[in-house]
Design a protein around this motif. Sequence first.
Motif, PDB file in Angstrom:
ATOM      1  N   THR A   1       0.831  -1.203   0.000  1.00 34.92           N
ATOM      2  CA  THR A   1       0.000   0.000   0.000  1.00 34.92           C
ATOM      3  C   THR A   1       0.870   1.260   0.000  1.00 34.92           C
ATOM      4  O   THR A   1       1.806   1.382   0.788  1.00 34.92           O
TER       5      THR A   1
ATOM      6  N   THR B   1       4.945   2.460  -5.246  1.00 35.91           N
ATOM      7  CA  THR B   1       4.943   2.295  -6.696  1.00 35.91           C
ATOM      8  C   THR B   1       5.755   1.059  -7.039  1.00 35.91           C
ATOM      9  O   THR B   1       6.942   0.965  -6.714  1.00 35.91           O
TER      10      THR B   1
ATOM     11  N   ALA C   1       0.330  -8.054  -9.697  1.00 41.85           N
ATOM     12  CA  ALA C   1      -0.522  -6.996  -9.138  1.00 41.85           C
ATOM     13  C   ALA C   1      -1.817  -7.581  -8.571  1.00 41.85           C
ATOM     14  O   ALA C   1      -2.272  -7.187  -7.489  1.00 41.85           O
TER      15      ALA C   1
ATOM     16  N   THR D   1      -2.369  -4.982  -3.492  1.00 43.01           N
ATOM     17  CA  THR D   1      -2.014  -3.659  -2.966  1.00 43.01           C
ATOM     18  C   THR D   1      -0.861  -3.092  -3.785  1.00 43.01           C
ATOM     19  O   THR D   1      -0.131  -3.831  -4.453  1.00 43.01           O
TER      20      THR D   1
ATOM     21  N   ASN E   1       0.660   0.371  -6.309  1.00 44.06           N
ATOM     22  CA  ASN E   1       0.399   0.930  -7.629  1.00 44.06           C
ATOM     23  C   ASN E   1       1.380   0.297  -8.607  1.00 44.06           C
ATOM     24  O   ASN E   1       2.536   0.707  -8.713  1.00 44.06           O
ATOM     25  N   TRP E   2       0.922  -0.712  -9.332  1.00 44.47           N
ATOM     26  CA  TRP E   2       1.783  -1.481 -10.216  1.00 44.47           C
ATOM     27  C   TRP E   2       1.791  -0.862 -11.610  1.00 44.47           C
ATOM     28  O   TRP E   2       0.756  -0.759 -12.270  1.00 44.47           O
ATOM     29  N   LEU E   3       2.978  -0.434 -12.056  1.00 43.54           N
ATOM     30  CA  LEU E   3       3.126   0.121 -13.390  1.00 43.54           C
ATOM     31  C   LEU E   3       3.302  -1.006 -14.405  1.00 43.54           C
ATOM     32  O   LEU E   3       3.587  -2.148 -14.054  1.00 43.54           O
TER      33      LEU E   3
END
Length: 230
Positions: free
Chosen positions: A177, A180, A200, A205, A207-209
Amino acid sequence: MTKTNRVMRVTALLMLVVFLFTFAACGSKSASETQAATEATATQAAATEAKTADAQQGETKATDTADATGTASNSNTLVVFFSATGTTKGVAQNIANATGADTYEILAAQPYTEADLNWNDKSSRSTTEQNDKSVRPEIGSDKLNLDGYSTIYVGYPIWWGEEPRIMDTFAQSYDFTGKTMIPFCTSGGSGIGSSGKNLAEIAGTGNWLEGDRLSADSDIAAWIKGLNLS
């Protein structure tokens, strides 16, 4: 010379001999005591120095251990990677050098042998693991402390078109959480495919690019710049 004078003279000589003997003995004793005291002081100093060296070595070892688990430096970037043959490790180190990041290597509790990695063998360990999405190989590395990290690169080889199942174990083991997450892979030809999305979903949890396939010849600096992390 009278008999009395001779007695007195002999007595005086005897007293002088006794005095000289006593003086010599005292001097010898003082020298011995001084030498003993010097040796004791040297021994104590050596012991103190050894104790200090041991303490410093212990502190260094503790710091090295912290580095290995990604908790020692002031960096807010971490590169996590699993590398069965060393290829992914090389790329991970290039990313760490370019970003000043800490590194954490995911080691299998049961190391993979050459036979385990034989993709031509349908009964090899890696083949059977990849054919079962529920498999979660145990991680043998120390538990990772993610406090203080805001950006985490996650690297792995591509096995049978997907991430190794031990990466699923990693994704399922932590709370990402507010972080990135940047997946990257190494492969002889396959792209990253759906592996980043798989991680992901398993993690739930972070922010998966969108990830990418990298190699030892990749322009890491250009790739990082293209991520627009700032």
